[in-house]
Design a protein around this motif. Structure first.
Motif, mmCIF file in Angstrom:
data_model
loop_
_atom_site.group_PDB
_atom_site.id
_atom_site.type_symbol
_atom_site.label_atom_id
_atom_site.label_comp_id
_atom_site.label_asym_id
_atom_site.label_seq_id
_atom_site.Cartn_x
_atom_site.Cartn_y
_atom_site.Cartn_z
ATOM 1 N N GLY A 95 0.809 -1.208 0.000
ATOM 2 C CA GLY A 95 0.000 0.000 0.000
ATOM 3 C C GLY A 95 0.843 1.258 0.000
ATOM 4 O O GLY A 95 2.078 1.214 -0.039
ATOM 5 N N ASP A 96 0.139 2.396 0.057
ATOM 6 C CA ASP A 96 0.809 3.697 -0.028
ATOM 7 C C ASP A 96 1.600 4.007 1.253
ATOM 8 O O ASP A 96 2.663 4.636 1.191
ATOM 9 N N GLY A 97 1.106 3.568 2.408
ATOM 10 C CA GLY A 97 1.841 3.827 3.641
ATOM 11 C C GLY A 97 3.108 2.990 3.686
ATOM 12 O O GLY A 97 4.207 3.483 3.902
ATOM 13 N N ASP A 98 2.934 1.707 3.446
ATOM 14 C CA ASP A 98 4.056 0.765 3.465
ATOM 15 C C ASP A 98 5.112 1.152 2.429
ATOM 16 O O ASP A 98 6.311 1.148 2.718
ATOM 17 N N VAL B 163 1.414 -0.884 -6.166
ATOM 18 C CA VAL B 163 1.056 -0.157 -4.940
ATOM 19 C C VAL B 163 -0.440 0.158 -4.992
ATOM 20 O O VAL B 163 -0.912 0.907 -5.846
ATOM 21 N N MET B 164 -1.191 -0.456 -4.076
ATOM 22 C CA MET B 164 -2.622 -0.199 -3.959
ATOM 23 C C MET B 164 -2.784 1.069 -3.130
ATOM 24 O O MET B 164 -2.630 1.060 -1.912
ATOM 25 N N ASP B 165 -3.075 2.143 -3.821
ATOM 26 C CA ASP B 165 -3.057 3.471 -3.200
ATOM 27 C C ASP B 165 -4.486 3.890 -2.844
ATOM 28 O O ASP B 165 -5.335 4.052 -3.724
ATOM 29 N N ASN B 166 -4.737 4.036 -1.550
ATOM 30 C CA ASN B 166 -6.053 4.527 -1.111
ATOM 31 C C ASN B 166 -5.905 5.768 -0.221
ATOM 32 O O ASN B 166 -6.842 6.167 0.457
ATOM 33 N N GLU B 167 -4.706 6.330 -0.240
ATOM 34 C CA GLU B 167 -4.456 7.587 0.456
ATOM 35 C C GLU B 167 -4.790 7.509 1.944
ATOM 36 O O GLU B 167 -5.261 8.482 2.547
ATOM 37 N N VAL B 168 -4.558 6.334 2.527
ATOM 38 C CA VAL B 168 -4.843 6.182 3.957
ATOM 39 C C VAL B 168 -4.137 4.934 4.492
ATOM 40 O O VAL B 168 -3.848 4.017 3.725
ATOM 41 N N TYR B 169 -3.843 4.937 5.784
ATOM 42 C CA TYR B 169 -3.421 3.705 6.456
ATOM 43 C C TYR B 169 -4.695 3.002 6.909
ATOM 44 O O TYR B 169 -5.322 3.418 7.888
ATOM 45 N N GLY B 170 -5.104 1.951 6.187
ATOM 46 C CA GLY B 170 -6.358 1.270 6.520
ATOM 47 C C GLY B 170 -6.217 0.338 7.710
ATOM 48 O O GLY B 170 -7.039 0.343 8.629
#
Ligand code: SF4
Ligand code: MG
Length: 278
Positions: A99-102, A125-132
């Motif tokens: 993801g985007d955070g990682d 990178v699965m980007d959702n603009e948040v740490y889910g």
């Protein structure tokens, strides 16, 4: 990519493991998993010749759901793990997912060096603009005015990280963007990314239903890129500068030397001593 070993009879569902995803209903990552299995089936890759590597986060669970080899590593370290594996086993197709955070915060420095090193890896990178996974904190790609997190109730006040621009500046040789809501387009990009000889960076807009429900609107905002992919970094920089973050497709692709230890000139201790002597 190793194309010598093929398994012609496998279908996409054959690449799904028996582990049931624990993602929230409606999470975009389901579509990415589906695109990965479709791409592996399309490329007829033998399961034992594929390795999925990840760090930590919702999307980093993906290797567990693919019936191939995989390694679920520690936070932000998916790219070093994948680079080590590829160095030791260049015959494998190595796909990195996260993801985007990682990828852009904890692993941000690894991202830069993976781009410039240009090993033959695919990075999704699965980007959702948040740490889910940790309940909805702002990530590096969060817009500055997103004020829904208790940690940043007035927004982040920071410029977001621009993954495609940074990938280009760091020397990536394949840069593309897909969308979880466009499964066919995403599968096509994944096939191209896996086939690309070198470091292929694929940003996937993958909505987080739980902490960013407003991302349901992305399906109305995305649009195809309006130009053919370029191999000219200056032209790609112009395109990326004008990009609204919602253009889908392959932006930039270029043949660059692939870094692989076996291809590097060997240096003797005497050579090194001469080279680094003060
Ligand atoms: Fe997906 Fe968001 Fe749920 Fe994580 S928290 S599984 S990113 S919807
Ligand atoms: Mg995220």
């Amino acid at each position: 990519m190793d194309t010598a070993i093929v398994t012609p009879t496998l279908r996409a569902k054959d690449y799904k493991s028996e582990v049931a995803p624990v993602w929230c209903p409606g999470c975009g990552d389901f579509a990415v998993l589906s695109a990965v299995t479709k791409a592996l089936a399309h490329l007829k890759l033998a399961k034992e010749r594929v390795a999925m590597i990840s760090g930590i986060g919702c999307s980093s669970r993906l290797p567990a759901y693919v019936d191939a080899y995989g390694f679920h590593g520690i936070h932000g370290r998916a790219l070093p793990l994948a680079s080590g594996l590829k160095a030791a086993r260049p015959d494998l197709t190595v796909i990195v997912a996260g993801g985007d955070g990682d990828g852009f915060s904890i692993g941000g420095n690894h991202f830069l060096h993976a781009c410039r090193r240009n090993m033959d890896l695919t990075y999704i990178v699965m980007d959702n603009e948040v740490y889910g996974m940790t309940k909805g904190q702002a990530s590096p790609t969060t817009q500055p005015d997103w004020a829904k997190s208790k940690l940043t109730p007035h927004g982040t006040g920071m410029r977001p990280f621009l993954p495609t621009a940074i990938a280009l500046a760091a020397g990536a040789s394949f840069i593309a963007r897909g969308f979880a809501g466009d499964p066919n387009g995403l599968t096509k990009l994944l096939v191209e990314a896996i086939e690309h000889p070198g470091f292929a960076f694929l940003q996937v807009l993958s909505p987080c239903q739980t902490f960013r429900p407003e991302q349901k609107e992305w399906k109305h905002l995305v649009h195809p890129v309006d130009t053919a992919p370029t191999d000219d970094p200056v032209e790609a920089a112009r395109f990326i500068q004008a990009d609204d973050g919602m253009a889908l497709g392959l932006f930039y692709v270029r043949r660059l030397p692939i870094w692989q230890p076996q291809n590097q000139p060997t240096a003797t201790p005497a050579d090194l001593e001469r080279e680094f002597a003060l």
